[in-house]
Design an enzyme around this catalytic site. Structure first.
Site, mmCIF file in Angstrom:
data_model
loop_
_atom_site.group_PDB
_atom_site.id
_atom_site.type_symbol
_atom_site.label_atom_id
_atom_site.label_comp_id
_atom_site.label_asym_id
_atom_site.label_seq_id
_atom_site.Cartn_x
_atom_site.Cartn_y
_atom_site.Cartn_z
ATOM 1 N N TYR A 61 0.867 -1.180 0.000
ATOM 2 C CA TYR A 61 0.000 0.000 0.000
ATOM 3 C C TYR A 61 0.900 1.225 0.000
ATOM 4 O O TYR A 61 1.796 1.337 0.838
ATOM 5 C CB TYR A 61 -0.884 -0.016 1.251
ATOM 6 C CG TYR A 61 -1.809 1.173 1.381
ATOM 7 C CD1 TYR A 61 -2.959 1.274 0.602
ATOM 8 C CD2 TYR A 61 -1.527 2.195 2.293
ATOM 9 C CE1 TYR A 61 -3.810 2.370 0.740
ATOM 10 C CE2 TYR A 61 -2.378 3.285 2.430
ATOM 11 C CZ TYR A 61 -3.508 3.364 1.646
ATOM 12 O OH TYR A 61 -4.357 4.443 1.775
ATOM 13 N N ASP A 95 9.405 2.639 -0.786
ATOM 14 C CA ASP A 95 8.425 3.325 0.060
ATOM 15 C C ASP A 95 8.804 3.016 1.504
ATOM 16 O O ASP A 95 8.478 1.949 2.035
ATOM 17 C CB ASP A 95 7.021 2.818 -0.288
ATOM 18 C CG ASP A 95 5.953 3.370 0.645
ATOM 19 O OD1 ASP A 95 6.307 3.973 1.681
ATOM 20 O OD2 ASP A 95 4.758 3.183 0.349
ATOM 21 N N LYS A 134 5.055 9.278 8.311
ATOM 22 C CA LYS A 134 4.975 8.817 9.703
ATOM 23 C C LYS A 134 6.063 9.417 10.606
ATOM 24 O O LYS A 134 5.928 10.546 11.022
ATOM 25 C CB LYS A 134 4.992 7.287 9.749
ATOM 26 C CG LYS A 134 4.016 6.690 8.690
ATOM 27 C CD LYS A 134 3.123 5.666 9.214
ATOM 28 C CE LYS A 134 2.293 5.006 8.146
ATOM 29 N NZ LYS A 134 0.869 5.197 8.296
HETATM 30 N N1 HOZ Z 1 -3.726 3.119 6.241
HETATM 31 C C1 HOZ Z 1 -3.185 3.249 7.545
HETATM 32 C C2 HOZ Z 1 -2.402 2.083 7.979
HETATM 33 N N2 HOZ Z 1 -1.710 1.373 6.994
HETATM 34 C C3 HOZ Z 1 -4.254 3.546 8.565
HETATM 35 C C4 HOZ Z 1 -4.324 5.008 8.731
HETATM 36 C C5 HOZ Z 1 -5.254 5.494 9.828
HETATM 37 O O1 HOZ Z 1 -6.367 5.027 9.950
HETATM 38 O O2 HOZ Z 1 -4.833 6.365 10.542
#
Ligand code: HOZ
Length: 426
Positions: A144, A239, A267
């Site tokens: 992802y 990534d 992050k």
């Molecule tokens: N897509 C995020 C984890 N891979 C979750 C993001 C969120 O809900 O803060």
């Protein structure tokens, strides 16, 4: 545990916000039940609106590597905010941030700040396309890279959690330029490059995948990818939104001793504020506007508050690299403990762990890619999730997400977590 306030807030939220949440995985849709609404957090603990305390194994999906409300970060944000919160003009702290990242990740020659991991990956791919004059990219099943159109093909994270096969709104002509291969399958990558000569701009990969649970690259896989990229003039994009500054100062690149052409961050780089970044080889990066014509911009990019938060966190990681050994050690203790308890209970499982990233999958097979992750028993995971939540342990509400361990987690927290696992029954 009482969740009355969370239930009321969730009902209220659903009247105004799609699904009651601003990011889908938070809705607990696949695990069921009501998401807990968080009031505050400190160190290793989350406190919800009902006053329940949880040991946090999400840590904001990665950024809180030193724990919540880390005092030096809070102080730095407070002090910086006194001078206003945004200018839309250059500031010195952006240079300090760029200098620090370059120190920690030496093959970053130029870096551009953005506001999220999605933006970072989307911009890196645009740059790779602009640089090579080609349209197609290869991504890996279950990886992802944020929610830009090109990436929503066989994607992990929330797309996998919700079981979405193809995303309405992503035009077919966009999706057809995203070629996919199973994670760790170099033969398929080679086949794709042969089937599409001079058409592939970039290969983008999470060097350790964290969006289908935690999955490692097979020995030599990343090196083979790099060779394929060199042979075919393809831009290799790592990534490192999750792995950057988490697995080592220099992220997965340092851990595996391999250099990508472009690297994306998110992050941790924002210390809990909305920051992303992409950087890498100058020869490629200099095609970004205003040096080149690959356009990319943002009013809040390099925002001073976000920069000082990220800078303060990175600086601490840079000056105390022993943090990484400590994190690895405590994560191993946790994993070994969970493994022993599940084994005693005859519950087939796989625990994948690398540094402070880990995941627990239920099933008798090894979990090495998206197919094997999907073949796991998610009904059991959901039951496990709720049992742990009720025991005061906050896990990702999906089997397709990684757990992130923070430096604030202490022996007693691990002990409490293991006691909760010990009380789990099928
Ligand atoms: N897509 C995020 C984890 N891979 C979750 C993001 C969120 O809900 O803060």
């Amino acid at each position: 545990m009482i969740h009355t306030k969370s239930q009321q807030l969730f009902e209220r939220a659903q009247n105004h916000i799609p699904g009651g949440v601003n990011s889908p995985v938070r809705a607990f849709k696949s695990v069921g039940g009501t998401p807990v609404f968080i009031k505050k957090a400190k160190g290793a603990y989350l406190f919800d609106e009902d006053g329940n305390r949880y040991i946090d194994y999400i840590n904001s999906w990665g950024p809180m590597i030193l724990g919540h409300a880390h005092q030096p970060i809070i102080d730095a944000i407070r002090a910086k905010a006194e001078d206003s919160t945004s200018f839309g003009a250059p500031t010195e702290v952006e240079i300090q941030m760029a200098e620090l990242v370059k120190k920690m990740v030496p093959n970053v020659e130029l870096i551009r700040m953005v506001n999220s991991g999605t933006e970072a990956c989307m911009s890196a791919v645009r740059l790779a396309r602009g640089y090579t004059g080609r349209n197609k990219i290869i991504k890996f099943e279950g990886c992802y890279h944020g929610h830009a159109d090109s990436f929503l093909v066989k994607a992990g994270s929330g797309v996998a959690t919700l079981g979405i096969q193809s995303v309405p709104g992503v035009q077919s002509y966009v999706a057809q330029d995203t070629l996919t291969a199973p994670y760790n399958d170099i033969e398929e990558v080679v086949r794709l490059t042969q089937a599409h000569p001079n058409e592939i701009a970039a290969i983008i990969i999470e060097p350790v995948a964290g969006n289908m649970g935690c999955i490692f690259p097979a020995t030599g896989f990343l090196n083979s990818l790099k060779k394929v990229c060199i042979q075919n003039n393809i831009v290799l994009i790592f990534d490192e939104v999750m792995t950057g500054f988490r697995l080592a100062r220099g992220g997965a690149q340092e851990l595996f001793n391999i250099q990508a052409d472009l690297i994306t961050f998110g992050k941790i780089i924002g210390g809990g504020l909305p920051v992303g970044a992409f950087g890498g080889r100058k020869e490629i990066m200099q095609h970004i506007a205003p040096l080149g014509n690959v356009y990319q911009a943002g009013t809040l990019s390099g925002n001073p508050i976000a920069m000082i938060a990220g800078y303060t966190l990175l600086n601490e990681l840079n000056t105390n690299p022993s943090i990484y050994q400590a994190l690895d050690k405590k994560t191993k203790v946790l994993c070994e403990g969970i493994h022993q308890i599940l084994e005693q209970k005859h519950i087939p499982h796989t625990i994948n762990q690398l540094g402070s990233m880990m995941s627990v999958h239920f099933g008798a097979h090894r979990v090495v890619d998206f197919e094997s992750a999907k073949a796991c028993d998610n009904t059991l995971f959901n039951k496990f999730f709720h049992h742990m939540l009720e025991s005061g342990v906050y896990l990702p509400p999906s089997a397709y997400e990684s757990w992130f361990i923070s430096q604030s987690l202490v022996k007693e927290d691990i002990q409490q977590t293991l006691e909760a696992v010990a009380h789990f029954s099928l």
